[in-house]
Design a protein around this motif. Structure first.
Motif, PDB file in Angstrom:
ATOM      1  N   THR A  46    -121.209  38.831  73.666  1.00 45.71           N
ATOM      2  CA  THR A  46    -119.884  38.231  73.609  1.00 45.71           C
ATOM      3  C   THR A  46    -119.969  36.711  73.523  1.00 45.71           C
ATOM      4  O   THR A  46    -120.766  36.083  74.215  1.00 45.71           O
ATOM      5  CB  THR A  46    -119.059  38.611  74.850  1.00 45.71           C
ATOM      6  OG1 THR A  46    -118.998  40.031  74.954  1.00 45.71           O
ATOM      7  CG2 THR A  46    -117.648  38.054  74.775  1.00 45.71           C
ATOM      8  N   SER A 105    -117.607  33.514  74.246  1.00 44.68           N
ATOM      9  CA  SER A 105    -116.392  32.931  74.790  1.00 44.68           C
ATOM     10  C   SER A 105    -116.316  31.481  74.324  1.00 44.68           C
ATOM     11  O   SER A 105    -117.324  30.885  73.924  1.00 44.68           O
ATOM     12  CB  SER A 105    -116.399  32.980  76.322  1.00 44.68           C
ATOM     13  OG  SER A 105    -116.627  34.292  76.792  1.00 44.68           O
ATOM     14  N   ASP A 162    -111.406  34.521  75.568  1.00 46.83           N
ATOM     15  CA  ASP A 162    -112.245  35.724  75.752  1.00 46.83           C
ATOM     16  C   ASP A 162    -113.383  35.527  76.757  1.00 46.83           C
ATOM     17  O   ASP A 162    -114.562  35.740  76.446  1.00 46.83           O
ATOM     18  CB  ASP A 162    -112.800  36.196  74.403  1.00 46.83           C
ATOM     19  CG  ASP A 162    -111.732  36.782  73.496  1.00 46.83           C
ATOM     20  OD1 ASP A 162    -110.736  37.305  74.025  1.00 46.83           O
ATOM     21  OD2 ASP A 162    -111.889  36.713  72.260  1.00 46.83           O
ATOM     22  N   THR A 218    -108.062  37.840  72.942  1.00 44.98           N
ATOM     23  CA  THR A 218    -107.748  38.307  71.602  1.00 44.98           C
ATOM     24  C   THR A 218    -107.312  39.773  71.607  1.00 44.98           C
ATOM     25  O   THR A 218    -106.587  40.198  70.699  1.00 44.98           O
ATOM     26  CB  THR A 218    -108.946  38.120  70.652  1.00 44.98           C
ATOM     27  OG1 THR A 218    -110.105  38.757  71.211  1.00 44.98           O
ATOM     28  CG2 THR A 218    -109.233  36.639  70.421  1.00 44.98           C
ATOM     29  N   HIS A 245    -110.579  44.137  75.631  1.00 43.06           N
ATOM     30  CA  HIS A 245    -111.949  44.393  75.197  1.00 43.06           C
ATOM     31  C   HIS A 245    -112.491  45.695  75.795  1.00 43.06           C
ATOM     32  O   HIS A 245    -112.201  46.032  76.945  1.00 43.06           O
ATOM     33  CB  HIS A 245    -112.854  43.238  75.625  1.00 43.06           C
ATOM     34  CG  HIS A 245    -112.399  41.911  75.115  1.00 43.06           C
ATOM     35  ND1 HIS A 245    -112.775  41.413  73.893  1.00 43.06           N
ATOM     36  CD2 HIS A 245    -111.578  40.973  75.664  1.00 43.06           C
ATOM     37  CE1 HIS A 245    -112.221  40.232  73.710  1.00 43.06           C
ATOM     38  NE2 HIS A 245    -111.482  39.949  74.762  1.00 43.06           N
ATOM     39  N   GLY A 287    -111.497  37.063  67.293  1.00 47.79           N
ATOM     40  CA  GLY A 287    -111.734  38.207  68.162  1.00 47.79           C
ATOM     41  C   GLY A 287    -112.787  39.117  67.558  1.00 47.79           C
ATOM     42  O   GLY A 287    -113.806  38.658  67.031  1.00 47.79           O
ATOM     43  N   ASP A 288    -112.532  40.432  67.589  1.00 45.31           N
ATOM     44  CA  ASP A 288    -113.483  41.403  67.039  1.00 45.31           C
ATOM     45  C   ASP A 288    -113.180  41.773  65.590  1.00 45.31           C
ATOM     46  O   ASP A 288    -113.812  42.661  65.025  1.00 45.31           O
ATOM     47  CB  ASP A 288    -113.472  42.683  67.880  1.00 45.31           C
ATOM     48  CG  ASP A 288    -114.176  42.513  69.211  1.00 45.31           C
ATOM     49  OD1 ASP A 288    -114.468  41.372  69.585  1.00 45.31           O
ATOM     50  OD2 ASP A 288    -114.413  43.532  69.884  1.00 45.31           O
ATOM     51  N   CYS A 340    -115.906  36.729  68.175  1.00 46.22           N
ATOM     52  CA  CYS A 340    -116.015  37.017  69.606  1.00 46.22           C
ATOM     53  C   CYS A 340    -117.337  37.693  69.954  1.00 46.22           C
ATOM     54  O   CYS A 340    -117.693  37.767  71.124  1.00 46.22           O
ATOM     55  CB  CYS A 340    -114.851  37.894  70.026  1.00 46.22           C
ATOM     56  SG  CYS A 340    -114.836  38.359  71.765  1.00 46.22           S
TER      57      CYS A 340
END
Length: 287
Positions: A15, A17, A32, A69, A72, A161-162, A203
């Motif tokens: 991840t 951040s 995040d 975002t 998760h 984000g993802d 992310c």
């Protein structure tokens, strides 16, 4: 430029951040954040979040926002801990309510668990603008990975984000409850319609052995090189590719611990009468 971006890579969950700061006002947003979690021991630690706090203290920043975002499925959120330590408002997309409804049922959370997003301080709708000091940020609704994903744009930077990974990794999966590969493709095209020089901050990164971890690309990079959605790949081709790949993927290692925390804005379940908080693991319930 007044915008300052500091990434924090957490290698266990892959991840990234971010602390986004306005150099004029020294106001900042955290994006995040990760709460470290040892699933074998059932133990949380704040090492990753404390690195963010140290950066905020060193730069003498004031936290205005803690931005998620989405909810998760691969790490626990440190949003509540960071709000306690540094202030700020925890915000997420308004469609989190849909996600809460799904997982309230999965975890059998009961009538006292609201699914109106009230665990968060603010819910963003598509196109909402907000301030980070003198910087104007825009929330961009990008469903597909989940039904509630938001990207955040500040000047020439977008935190995806993802939705998008580095070009050699492609895109996020779309097989979680409420996920939709066709919606994901359309969300990505919305981001790729931005100017070519727009910087895109992911992310997650799961780097192959051939390169170190990375998280920044550009619209031009993605259009030219993304293995799933580069120029010339149609919506139907993407959907077929994404669905075939998702069918081979295992559930994320922390999906069951993380989501029951993340739909609560990073707050652990209420402690029971012995003073201990418990995470619920539904057995044979996750498809």
């Amino acid at each position: 430029m007044p915008i300052q971006i500091q990434p924090f890579f957490e290698p266990v969950t892959g991840t990234v951040s971010y602390v986004l700061a306005d150099s004029v006002s020294r106001q900042a947003a955290i994006i995040d954040p990760v709460l470290d979690y040892d699933s074998a021991a059932g133990r949380t630690r704040t090492t990753s979040a404390d690195d963010i706090l140290a950066h905020i203290r060193d730069r003498r920043l004031t936290v205005q926002w803690i931005l998620e975002t989405h909810a998760h499925a691969d790490h626990l959120s440190a949003a509540a801990y960071l709000r306690q330590q540094a202030g700020g408002r925890i915000a997420i997309g308004a469609s989190i309510c849909q996600v809460q409804q799904v997982f309230k049922t999965l975890y059998n959370l009961g009538a006292d668990f609201p699914t109106d997003g009230s665990q968060f301080d603010h819910l963003f709708a598509d196109g909402d603008t907000f301030q980070i000091g003198t910087l104007t940020a825009t929330a961009i609704f990008v469903p597909g990975h989940t039904p509630a994903d938001m990207a955040y744009q500040v000047e020439d930077a977008v935190f995806t984000g993802d939705t998008l990974f580095m070009p050699d990794l492609g895109t996020a999966r779309a097989d979680f409850p409420g996920g939709d590969a066709r919606a994901l493709y359309r969300s990505i095209q919305r981001l790729l319609a931005l100017p070519d020089a727009t910087r895109l901050f992911a992310c997650h990164d799961y780097p192959p052995d051939t390169r170190p971890a990375a998280w920044e690309s550009s619209v031009a990079d993605q259009k030219a090189h993304n293995i799933h959605v580069r120029d010339g790949i149609t919506e139907d081709a993407f959907v077929a590719l994404r669905q075939a790949r998702d069918a081979t993927l295992s559930a994320p290692a922390l999906i069951l611990p993380s989501l029951q925390v993340n739909i609560r804005a990073g707050v652990l379940p209420r402690a029971e009468d012995n003073g201990v908080s418990y995470l619920k693991i539904p057995v044979n319930a996750l498809q």
